[in-house]
Design an enzyme around this catalytic site. Structure first.
Site, PDB file in Angstrom:
ATOM      1  N   LYS A 206       0.410  -1.131   0.155  1.00 24.41           N
ATOM      2  CA  LYS A 206       0.252   0.059  -0.034  1.00 24.41           C
ATOM      3  C   LYS A 206       0.555   1.479   0.188  1.00 24.41           C
ATOM      4  O   LYS A 206       2.192   1.443  -0.060  1.00 24.41           O
ATOM      5  CB  LYS A 206      -1.356   0.084   0.902  1.00 24.41           C
ATOM      6  CG  LYS A 206      -1.838  -1.101   0.628  1.00 24.41           C
ATOM      7  CD  LYS A 206      -3.007  -1.032  -0.220  1.00 24.41           C
ATOM      8  CE  LYS A 206      -3.657  -2.253  -0.426  1.00 24.41           C
ATOM      9  NZ  LYS A 206      -4.606  -3.013   0.293  1.00 24.41           N
TER      10      LYS A 206
HETATM   11  C1  LIG Z   1      -5.504  -3.918   0.862  1.00 30.04           C
HETATM   12  C2  LIG Z   1      -7.223  -3.345   0.841  1.00 30.04           C
HETATM   13  C3  LIG Z   1      -8.049  -3.435   2.191  1.00 30.04           C
HETATM   14  C4  LIG Z   1      -7.249  -4.794   3.775  1.00 30.04           C
HETATM   15  O1  LIG Z   1      -6.143  -4.322   3.988  1.00 30.04           O
HETATM   16  P1  LIG Z   1      -5.039  -5.256   4.673  1.00 30.04           P
HETATM   17  O2  LIG Z   1      -4.577  -3.450   5.624  1.00 30.04           O
HETATM   18  O3  LIG Z   1      -5.335  -5.981   3.535  1.00 30.04           O
HETATM   19  O4  LIG Z   1      -6.326  -6.204   5.534  1.00 30.04           O
HETATM   20  C5  LIG Z   1      -9.337  -4.085   1.984  1.00 30.04           C
HETATM   21  N1  LIG Z   1     -10.013  -3.218   0.434  1.00 30.04           N
HETATM   22  C6  LIG Z   1      -9.705  -2.868  -0.283  1.00 30.04           C
HETATM   23  C7  LIG Z   1      -9.593  -2.153  -2.125  1.00 30.04           C
HETATM   24  C8  LIG Z   1      -7.991  -2.462  -0.356  1.00 30.04           C
HETATM   25  O5  LIG Z   1      -6.870  -3.051  -1.494  1.00 30.04           O
END
Ligand SMILES: *Cc1c(COP(=O)(O)O)cnc(C)c1O
Length: 409
Positions: A206
């Protein structure tokens, strides 16, 4: 001595985190401090994040999924409820609705942006719902439509003016999935702060990372308090203050909570990463501009929408679309051709209504959400992250052009 062939370019992975010496030092400091789990670094990260996002409260958690889950829990989503979820998203957005026993009502995407289609949301509400104080009433199912969860896909702001207006008109709460969106904005406001709550993710790929982690942001003190309690076994934090005369061993369980707290090790990373967020963003924007400047000249592909202004897109993802009628190969082959040229890619997303669980549980056909079903076979996400050089973008563009040329219809 073994020499590498000079013309072999190293593999360009789909994603890589930007971790510098400062992050490493911060984690080492934390390890040496003797305090590993939730503690002073988490408090600091929460304060820094709230300040950065412009939200009153920020609750650090061990994933973005946990942040989404606790947001729904705190607003009181229950088994008789429905929650509007875009089909074009990651598993997490809809599964947290299932955690609460509620039903995710999947909505189609806007074919230009891939975001939740405000027309589809409006059609659903106007055709089958009555506005209510707390949630719209779905006349067909008798369920309460408690919330809508816009996902800013790839980091591009959804049409929040229309989504917020419809939600307000029908009494539906807005929980933003801002996993991709740090730090893009809608009309000057940081995404994640427009709805009642927003859930950021700090997963490894991210826009900023803590390895695994997430942050719930809200201006609502009751939601923040409830999320904090539920993030650690439903244990009242006030009990520690109120009953200090009973000693530090005393606590009270107020609800059967979860184990979602962030560690100080993760927060140590997050504090440094957050300071670098604006630089990361500038790099992502520069690289995305470079991609689009060159790829708009390639007729076999469609470049992604870039939004109303510079601030509308975080450029977490660069989602290219193939004009399949101009190509003799499909997306799967295109991906393997890129891999043969040393380039990693991904697909965002196979729409949720086409996955076995949602298809079989709720009886969806692909055509029920025609835009998502039509766009899905065209999607390829190209590498885009701050560690990339301009020359990496040029290399990807050359490979894409080369494949388009070779397999032109
Ligand atoms: C990465 C992601 C999540 C969840 O995040 P985590 O930290 O991996 O639990 C939720 N929604 C979207 C659209 C994502 O790309």
């Amino acid at each position: 001595m073994i020499t590498m062939p000079t013309d072999a370019e190293p593999f360009l992975p789909f994603g890589l985190p930007s971790i510098g010496e400062e992050e490493i030092a911060a984690v080492v400091d934390c390890l040496r401090s003797g305090w590993l789990t939730t503690g002073p670094r988490v408090k600091r990260f929460e304060a820094d994040f709230a300040d950065y996002a412009g939200s009153r409260h920020a609750v650090a958690l061990n994933s973005g999924t946990a942040a989404l889950h606790l947001a729904l829990e705190a607003i009181g989503v229950g088994p008789a409820d429905e929650v509007l979820v875009p089909a074009m998203t990651f598993a997490a957005t809809a599964e947290v609705v299932r955690y609460m026993g509620a039903r995710p009502v999947l909505l189609d995407c806007d074919p230009d942006t891939m975001n939740l289609d405000a027309d589809a949301m409006e059609a659903f509400l106007r055709d089958q719902c009555e506005p209510g104080e707390r949630g719209a009433l779905n006349r067909r199912t008798g369920a309460r439509v408690e919330a809508v969860m816009p996902v800013h896909v790839g980091g591009l702001a959804c049409d929040m003016a229309r989504i917020m207006a419809l939600a307000n008109e029908y009494g539906v709460l807005v929980v933003e999935d801002v996993a991709h969106a740090l730090p893009s904005r809608f009309q000057g406001r940081m995404l994640g702060t427009l709805g009642i709550a927003g859930a950021f993710s700090f997963y490894a790929n991210k826009n900023i990372t803590t390895g695994e982690g997430g942050m719930l942001v809200t201006d609502d003190g009751e939601i923040a308090d409830r999320a904090r309690i539920m993030s650690l076994h439903g244990i009242s934090q006030d009990a520690w203050l109120r009953f200090t005369e009973q000693g530090a061993w005393y606590y009270e369980i107020l609800a059967p909570g979860y184990k979602y707290n962030m560690t100080d090790i993760a927060a140590a990373l997050g504090i440094v990463q957050l300071r670098r967020a604006d630089d990361f963003w500038a790099s992502r924007r520069r690289l995305a501009r470079r991609y689009s400047g060159q790829l708009r000249e390639v007729p076999e592909v469609q470049i992604p929408a870039s939004g109303m202004d510079e601030d509308s897109h975080s450029w977490h993802l660069y989602v290219l679309r193939l004009n399949l009628e101009m190509l003799a190969i499909d997306r799967g082959r295109f991906i393997s051709e890129l891999k043969d040229r040393g380039i990693g890619t991904s697909v965002h997303y196979l729409p949720l209504h086409m996955h076995p669980y949602y298809r079989d549980t709720y009886g969806y056909c692909p055509e029920d959400l025609p835009n998502a079903a039509r766009e899905y076979p065209r999607l390829i996400t190209l590498p885009l992250y701050p560690l990339m050089a301009d020359s990496d973008v040029d290399r990807v563009v050359t490979a894409v052009s080369d494949i388009c040329h070779k397999f032109r219809n």
